[in-house]
Design a protein around this motif. Structure first.
Motif, PDB file in Angstrom:
ATOM      1  N   GLY A 132     -35.219  16.373  -5.090  1.00 37.82           N
ATOM      2  CA  GLY A 132     -36.487  16.205  -5.777  1.00 37.82           C
ATOM      3  C   GLY A 132     -37.198  17.546  -5.858  1.00 37.82           C
ATOM      4  N   LYS A 133     -38.306  17.577  -6.585  1.00 38.78           N
ATOM      5  CA  LYS A 133     -39.069  18.813  -6.778  1.00 38.78           C
ATOM      6  C   LYS A 133     -39.546  19.392  -5.444  1.00 38.78           C
ATOM      7  CE  LYS A 133     -42.965  20.776  -9.199  1.00 38.78           C
ATOM      8  NZ  LYS A 133     -44.372  20.698  -9.022  1.00 38.78           N
ATOM      9  N   VAL A 134     -40.123  18.563  -4.582  1.00 39.96           N
ATOM     10  CA  VAL A 134     -40.631  19.028  -3.292  1.00 39.96           C
ATOM     11  C   VAL A 134     -39.481  19.531  -2.423  1.00 39.96           C
ATOM     12  CG1 VAL A 134     -41.794  18.307  -1.158  1.00 39.96           C
ATOM     13  CG2 VAL A 134     -42.675  17.562  -3.376  1.00 39.96           C
ATOM     14  N   GLU A 135     -38.361  18.816  -2.445  1.00 39.61           N
ATOM     15  CA  GLU A 135     -37.205  19.252  -1.667  1.00 39.61           C
ATOM     16  C   GLU A 135     -36.718  20.616  -2.131  1.00 39.61           C
ATOM     17  OE1 GLU A 135     -34.980  15.162  -0.336  1.00 39.61           O
ATOM     18  OE2 GLU A 135     -34.720  15.843  -2.401  1.00 39.61           O
ATOM     19  N   LEU A 136     -36.657  20.816  -3.438  1.00 38.70           N
ATOM     20  CA  LEU A 136     -36.207  22.098  -3.974  1.00 38.70           C
ATOM     21  C   LEU A 136     -37.168  23.218  -3.590  1.00 38.70           C
ATOM     22  CD1 LEU A 136     -34.176  23.725  -5.597  1.00 38.70           C
ATOM     23  CD2 LEU A 136     -35.399  23.065  -7.669  1.00 38.70           C
ATOM     24  N   GLU A 137     -38.470  22.960  -3.653  1.00 38.75           N
ATOM     25  CA  GLU A 137     -39.455  23.972  -3.254  1.00 38.75           C
ATOM     26  C   GLU A 137     -39.273  24.361  -1.789  1.00 38.75           C
ATOM     27  OE1 GLU A 137     -43.192  22.125  -4.163  1.00 38.75           O
ATOM     28  OE2 GLU A 137     -43.123  22.715  -6.273  1.00 38.75           O
ATOM     29  N   LEU A 138     -39.087  23.371  -0.928  1.00 40.35           N
ATOM     30  CA  LEU A 138     -38.882  23.661   0.489  1.00 40.35           C
ATOM     31  C   LEU A 138     -37.570  24.406   0.716  1.00 40.35           C
ATOM     32  CD1 LEU A 138     -41.366  21.960   1.203  1.00 40.35           C
ATOM     33  CD2 LEU A 138     -40.029  21.001   3.053  1.00 40.35           C
ATOM     34  N   LEU A 139     -36.533  23.992   0.014  1.00 37.47           N
ATOM     35  CA  LEU A 139     -35.236  24.654   0.148  1.00 37.47           C
ATOM     36  C   LEU A 139     -35.335  26.125  -0.257  1.00 37.47           C
ATOM     37  CD1 LEU A 139     -32.298  24.058   0.919  1.00 37.47           C
ATOM     38  CD2 LEU A 139     -31.865  23.539  -1.471  1.00 37.47           C
ATOM     39  N   GLN A 140     -36.055  26.405  -1.330  1.00 37.87           N
ATOM     40  CA  GLN A 140     -36.240  27.788  -1.766  1.00 37.87           C
ATOM     41  C   GLN A 140     -37.030  28.588  -0.730  1.00 37.87           C
ATOM     42  OE1 GLN A 140     -37.861  26.681  -5.644  1.00 37.87           O
ATOM     43  NE2 GLN A 140     -36.100  27.648  -6.645  1.00 37.87           N
ATOM     44  N   ALA A 141     -38.050  27.969  -0.136  1.00 39.33           N
ATOM     45  CA  ALA A 141     -38.837  28.657   0.887  1.00 39.33           C
ATOM     46  C   ALA A 141     -38.003  28.929   2.130  1.00 39.33           C
ATOM     47  CB  ALA A 141     -40.078  27.836   1.238  1.00 39.33           C
ATOM     48  N   VAL A 142     -37.187  27.969   2.541  1.00 39.15           N
ATOM     49  CA  VAL A 142     -36.308  28.175   3.697  1.00 39.15           C
ATOM     50  C   VAL A 142     -35.333  29.302   3.401  1.00 39.15           C
ATOM     51  CG1 VAL A 142     -34.470  27.165   5.119  1.00 39.15           C
ATOM     52  CG2 VAL A 142     -36.521  25.828   4.594  1.00 39.15           C
ATOM     53  N   ASP A 143     -34.777  29.315   2.200  1.00 34.45           N
ATOM     54  CA  ASP A 143     -33.835  30.365   1.809  1.00 34.45           C
ATOM     55  C   ASP A 143     -34.493  31.747   1.921  1.00 34.45           C
ATOM     56  OD1 ASP A 143     -31.136  31.001   0.615  1.00 34.45           O
ATOM     57  OD2 ASP A 143     -32.410  31.840  -0.954  1.00 34.45           O
ATOM     58  N   GLN A 144     -35.744  31.817   1.566  1.00 36.85           N
ATOM     59  CA  GLN A 144     -36.484  33.079   1.596  1.00 36.85           C
ATOM     60  C   GLN A 144     -36.833  33.507   3.030  1.00 36.85           C
ATOM     61  OE1 GLN A 144     -40.254  32.711  -0.373  1.00 36.85           O
ATOM     62  NE2 GLN A 144     -40.778  34.852  -0.117  1.00 36.85           N
ATOM     63  N   LEU A 145     -37.171  32.567   3.893  1.00 35.96           N
ATOM     64  CA  LEU A 145     -37.712  32.887   5.216  1.00 35.96           C
ATOM     65  C   LEU A 145     -36.747  32.685   6.380  1.00 35.96           C
ATOM     66  CD1 LEU A 145     -41.122  31.039   4.737  1.00 35.96           C
ATOM     67  CD2 LEU A 145     -40.720  33.508   4.555  1.00 35.96           C
ATOM     68  N   GLN A 146     -35.586  32.170   6.156  1.00 38.88           N
ATOM     69  CA  GLN A 146     -34.683  31.736   7.219  1.00 38.88           C
ATOM     70  C   GLN A 146     -34.287  32.822   8.212  1.00 38.88           C
ATOM     71  OE1 GLN A 146     -30.887  30.331   5.707  1.00 38.88           O
ATOM     72  NE2 GLN A 146     -31.162  31.553   3.880  1.00 38.88           N
ATOM     73  N   PRO A 147     -33.997  32.402   9.445  1.00 39.08           N
ATOM     74  CA  PRO A 147     -34.257  31.076  10.007  1.00 39.08           C
ATOM     75  C   PRO A 147     -35.750  30.892  10.201  1.00 39.08           C
ATOM     76  CG  PRO A 147     -33.461  32.540  11.729  1.00 39.08           C
ATOM     77  CD  PRO A 147     -33.430  33.325  10.441  1.00 39.08           C
ATOM     78  N   VAL A 148     -36.246  29.692   9.900  1.00 40.98           N
ATOM     79  CA  VAL A 148     -37.686  29.460   9.892  1.00 40.98           C
ATOM     80  C   VAL A 148     -38.029  28.183  10.663  1.00 40.98           C
ATOM     81  CG1 VAL A 148     -37.647  28.241   7.668  1.00 40.98           C
ATOM     82  CG2 VAL A 148     -39.739  29.397   8.412  1.00 40.98           C
ATOM     83  N   SER A 149     -39.115  28.255  11.424  1.00 38.35           N
ATOM     84  CA  SER A 149     -39.593  27.083  12.158  1.00 38.35           C
ATOM     85  C   SER A 149     -40.435  26.223  11.223  1.00 38.35           C
ATOM     86  CB  SER A 149     -40.433  27.514  13.359  1.00 38.35           C
ATOM     87  OG  SER A 149     -41.642  28.103  12.927  1.00 38.35           O
TER      88      SER A 149
END
Length: 132
Positions: free
Chosen positions: A8-25
């Motif tokens: 979904g849209k929210v899932e994709l946004e979170l996935l992109q943010a994790v990709d950018q910041l990983q590993p992320v709490s």
């Protein structure tokens, strides 16, 4: 990923943010997204766990705090998601995607990327014809 799970849209946004910041709490991610999405920490955690169960994220404990990372980079995931969209929603036809691009204002970098993709497609098409 064993199964192809949709996002979904929210899932994709979170996935992109994790990709950018990983590993992320969860806390860091929730703070990062707070201004843009207004999602509560609990919503972020729920969505992260959903993405992990779908096979998009991994989780590991660092000093007692869970950190999330993508199993594949977003640049590997996005083409597959677009492909799924084209096949499921457009019946496999890329013409509507091209028509959409005609109506968009593309910057010079985007236009150059598209030209490079078309040149690559033409080269692969020529190679396939020569092999036949």
């Amino acid at each position: 990923m064993a199964e192809r799970k949709t996002l979904g849209k929210v899932e994709l946004e979170l996935l992109q943010a994790v990709d950018q910041l990983q590993p992320v709490s969860v806390r860091t991610l929730a703070e990062h997204l707070a201004d843009r999405t207004g999602q509560a920490r609990t919503t972020v955690l729920t969505t992260l766990e959903r993405l992990r169960k779908k096979g998009y994220l991994s989780r590991r404990s660092i000093k007692g705090v869970n950190h999330y990372s993508t199993r594949q980079s977003i640049t590997e995931i996005l083409p597959r998601l677009v492909g799924d969209f084209v096949h499921q929603m457009l019946g496999g036809s890329v013409s509507p995607v091209v028509a959409y691009l005609q109506d968009r204002k593309l910057d010079a970098d985007e236009l150059e990327q598209l030209k490079a993709l078309v040149e690559d497609l033409q080269a692969r098409h020529s190679d396939n014809e020569e092999e036949s």
